[in-house]
Scaffold this motif. Structure first.
Motif, mmCIF file in Angstrom:
data_model
loop_
_atom_site.group_PDB
_atom_site.id
_atom_site.type_symbol
_atom_site.label_atom_id
_atom_site.label_comp_id
_atom_site.label_asym_id
_atom_site.label_seq_id
_atom_site.Cartn_x
_atom_site.Cartn_y
_atom_site.Cartn_z
ATOM 1 N N MET A 197 0.851 -1.185 0.000
ATOM 2 C CA MET A 197 0.000 0.000 0.000
ATOM 3 C C MET A 197 0.891 1.241 0.000
ATOM 4 S SD MET A 197 -2.734 1.331 2.848
ATOM 5 C CE MET A 197 -4.305 0.806 2.237
ATOM 6 N N ASN A 198 0.552 2.212 -0.782
ATOM 7 C CA ASN A 198 1.259 3.471 -0.845
ATOM 8 C C ASN A 198 1.117 4.175 0.504
ATOM 9 O OD1 ASN A 198 1.833 6.234 -1.255
ATOM 10 N ND2 ASN A 198 1.401 6.019 -3.428
ATOM 11 N N LEU A 199 2.224 4.764 0.982
ATOM 12 C CA LEU A 199 2.213 5.404 2.294
ATOM 13 C C LEU A 199 1.230 6.575 2.350
ATOM 14 C CD1 LEU A 199 3.514 5.196 5.071
ATOM 15 C CD2 LEU A 199 5.235 6.820 4.296
ATOM 16 N N ALA A 200 1.096 7.311 1.265
ATOM 17 C CA ALA A 200 0.144 8.434 1.250
ATOM 18 C C ALA A 200 -1.278 7.929 1.493
ATOM 19 C CB ALA A 200 0.225 9.177 -0.086
ATOM 20 N N TRP A 201 -1.623 6.809 0.869
ATOM 21 C CA TRP A 201 -2.959 6.246 1.073
ATOM 22 C C TRP A 201 -3.126 5.721 2.496
ATOM 23 C CZ3 TRP A 201 -6.683 7.752 -1.724
ATOM 24 C CH2 TRP A 201 -6.477 8.087 -3.063
ATOM 25 N N LEU A 202 -2.030 5.224 3.079
ATOM 26 C CA LEU A 202 -2.110 4.762 4.458
ATOM 27 C C LEU A 202 -2.395 5.932 5.398
ATOM 28 C CD1 LEU A 202 -1.893 2.458 6.511
ATOM 29 C CD2 LEU A 202 0.533 3.003 6.705
ATOM 30 N N ILE A 203 -1.782 7.086 5.140
ATOM 31 C CA ILE A 203 -2.047 8.264 5.964
ATOM 32 C C ILE A 203 -3.522 8.651 5.843
ATOM 33 C CG2 ILE A 203 -1.550 10.725 6.277
ATOM 34 C CD1 ILE A 203 1.341 10.073 5.375
ATOM 35 N N VAL A 204 -4.040 8.655 4.621
ATOM 36 C CA VAL A 204 -5.455 8.960 4.408
ATOM 37 C C VAL A 204 -6.327 7.937 5.138
ATOM 38 C CG1 VAL A 204 -7.289 9.065 2.666
ATOM 39 C CG2 VAL A 204 -5.082 10.162 2.212
ATOM 40 N N ALA A 205 -5.965 6.655 5.020
ATOM 41 C CA ALA A 205 -6.731 5.600 5.697
ATOM 42 C C ALA A 205 -6.682 5.779 7.211
ATOM 43 C CB ALA A 205 -6.193 4.223 5.305
ATOM 44 N N CYS A 206 -5.534 6.190 7.740
ATOM 45 C CA CYS A 206 -5.424 6.417 9.184
ATOM 46 C C CYS A 206 -6.312 7.576 9.620
ATOM 47 C CB CYS A 206 -3.969 6.681 9.574
ATOM 48 S SG CYS A 206 -2.953 5.201 9.552
ATOM 49 N N GLU A 207 -6.349 8.648 8.840
ATOM 50 C CA GLU A 207 -7.212 9.783 9.178
ATOM 51 C C GLU A 207 -8.680 9.364 9.150
ATOM 52 O OE1 GLU A 207 -8.304 13.705 10.205
ATOM 53 O OE2 GLU A 207 -6.430 12.634 10.410
ATOM 54 N N ILE A 208 -9.059 8.622 8.126
ATOM 55 C CA ILE A 208 -10.439 8.128 8.041
ATOM 56 C C ILE A 208 -10.727 7.180 9.209
ATOM 57 C CG2 ILE A 208 -12.015 6.662 6.695
ATOM 58 C CD1 ILE A 208 -10.613 7.869 4.170
ATOM 59 N N THR A 265 -8.220 5.058 19.220
ATOM 60 C CA THR A 265 -7.676 5.993 18.231
ATOM 61 C C THR A 265 -6.148 6.086 18.244
ATOM 62 O OG1 THR A 265 -8.138 7.858 19.702
ATOM 63 C CG2 THR A 265 -9.792 7.353 18.029
ATOM 64 N N PRO A 266 -5.464 6.009 19.391
ATOM 65 C CA PRO A 266 -3.994 6.053 19.351
ATOM 66 C C PRO A 266 -3.359 4.837 18.659
ATOM 67 C CG PRO A 266 -4.779 6.570 21.550
ATOM 68 C CD PRO A 266 -5.958 6.101 20.772
ATOM 69 N N VAL A 267 -4.077 3.722 18.582
ATOM 70 C CA VAL A 267 -3.547 2.534 17.896
ATOM 71 C C VAL A 267 -3.275 2.858 16.428
ATOM 72 C CG1 VAL A 267 -4.113 0.171 17.188
ATOM 73 C CG2 VAL A 267 -4.665 0.952 19.501
ATOM 74 N N ILE A 268 -4.101 3.714 15.865
ATOM 75 C CA ILE A 268 -3.913 4.121 14.469
ATOM 76 C C ILE A 268 -2.564 4.803 14.305
ATOM 77 C CG2 ILE A 268 -4.810 5.661 12.674
ATOM 78 C CD1 ILE A 268 -7.617 5.060 13.922
ATOM 79 N N ASP A 269 -2.181 5.641 15.263
ATOM 80 C CA ASP A 269 -0.885 6.314 15.200
ATOM 81 C C ASP A 269 0.264 5.314 15.253
ATOM 82 O OD1 ASP A 269 -2.201 8.738 15.172
ATOM 83 O OD2 ASP A 269 -2.047 9.001 17.340
ATOM 84 N N ILE A 270 0.120 4.309 16.100
ATOM 85 C CA ILE A 270 1.170 3.291 16.226
ATOM 86 C C ILE A 270 1.330 2.535 14.915
ATOM 87 C CG2 ILE A 270 1.815 1.150 17.408
ATOM 88 C CD1 ILE A 270 0.401 2.398 19.919
ATOM 89 N N VAL A 271 0.227 2.177 14.289
ATOM 90 C CA VAL A 271 0.279 1.479 13.001
ATOM 91 C C VAL A 271 1.009 2.339 11.972
ATOM 92 C CG1 VAL A 271 -1.123 0.658 11.063
ATOM 93 C CG2 VAL A 271 -1.753 0.048 13.404
ATOM 94 N N LEU A 272 0.648 3.613 11.892
ATOM 95 C CA LEU A 272 1.275 4.508 10.929
ATOM 96 C C LEU A 272 2.772 4.657 11.204
ATOM 97 C CD1 LEU A 272 0.969 6.396 8.526
ATOM 98 C CD2 LEU A 272 0.364 8.220 10.135
ATOM 99 N N LEU A 273 3.149 4.796 12.461
ATOM 100 C CA LEU A 273 4.555 4.933 12.830
ATOM 101 C C LEU A 273 5.350 3.686 12.448
ATOM 102 C CD1 LEU A 273 6.635 6.740 14.250
ATOM 103 C CD2 LEU A 273 5.991 5.651 16.396
ATOM 104 N N VAL A 274 4.811 2.532 12.739
ATOM 105 C CA VAL A 274 5.499 1.280 12.419
ATOM 106 C C VAL A 274 5.649 1.109 10.908
ATOM 107 C CG1 VAL A 274 5.270 -1.249 12.505
ATOM 108 C CG2 VAL A 274 4.884 0.109 14.571
ATOM 109 N N VAL A 275 4.586 1.341 10.160
ATOM 110 C CA VAL A 275 4.646 1.170 8.703
ATOM 111 C C VAL A 275 5.624 2.162 8.077
ATOM 112 C CG1 VAL A 275 3.305 1.344 6.561
ATOM 113 C CG2 VAL A 275 2.373 0.123 8.521
ATOM 114 N N THR A 276 5.627 3.396 8.554
ATOM 115 C CA THR A 276 6.565 4.393 8.032
ATOM 116 C C THR A 276 7.999 3.969 8.322
ATOM 117 O OG1 THR A 276 4.933 6.143 8.356
ATOM 118 C CG2 THR A 276 7.222 6.832 8.114
#
Length: 184
Positions: free
Chosen positions: A1-12, A41-52
């Motif tokens: 998955m493209n990282l930009a789309w992951l950021i959008v998915a995390c916001e959604i 909601t903070p779990v989403i941040d952890i997912v984004l941090l790990v994937v990045t």
């Protein structure tokens, strides 16, 4: 998955957890489950941090998108609790018609409110800049990390502009409009 789309998915995902948490809490009257969903909601941040981190570790060139992940995480941590409180107030008044009407602020109340918002922005900035600096140190390549450094500079300017706007609320307090009533 493209990282930009992951950021959008995390916001959604962030807002979906809030909406489902509020619906569960107020409409289905499952207070503990609603609180649990809001607390995820903070779990989403952890997912984004790990994937990045994984994306950079496996050789992706650092881009503004990687930097936006750091910005998103900083803002989510700095403003997350307040965003949830705001959504809770709005939902309880406008959707389920309970609770007090959210009030508009004027004068010094508004100035103080915006100053507290600026402090949240400062916290978000410090977290995000810390993550950006961590990525720069991790990659150790000035050519590769220039987009991250530039994003940090841009955010610094935005933080300064936000501070000037905040100060303006103290210097030029917004006054409540006086409604004229007709007698007759």
């Amino acid at each position: 998955m493209n990282l930009a789309w992951l950021i959008v998915a995390c916001e959604i995902g962030f807002w979906l957890f809030i909406v489902f948490g509020l619906v569960t809490r107020y409409i289905w009257n499952k207070k503990k489950l609603g609180l649990f969903l809001l607390a995820l909601t903070p779990v989403i941040d952890i997912v984004l941090l790990v994937v990045t981190g994984i994306d950079l570790y496996y050789g992706s060139k650092a881009t503004v998108i990687h930097g936006l992940a750091a910005v998103y995480i900083g803002i989510s941590i700095g403003f997350g609790k307040r965003m949830i409180e705001w959504a809770d107030e709005q939902f309880s008044y406008y959707v389920i018609k309970q609770g007090p009407k959210p009030k508009k602020l004027f004068g010094m109340q508004k100035a103080v409110h915006y100053f507290k918002g600026w402090l949240r922005h400062l916290i978000s900035y410090l977290i995000g800049i810390g993550l950006l600096a961590g990525m720069v140190l991790f990659l150790r390549d000035t050519n590769q990390t220039e987009p991250l450094v530039q994003l940090g500079r841009t955010w610094t300017v935005i933080l300064g502009i936000d501070l000037m706007i905040t100060i303006s609320y103290f210097l030029f307090p917004k006054k409540e409009k006086v409604r004229k009533t007709s007698i007759g």
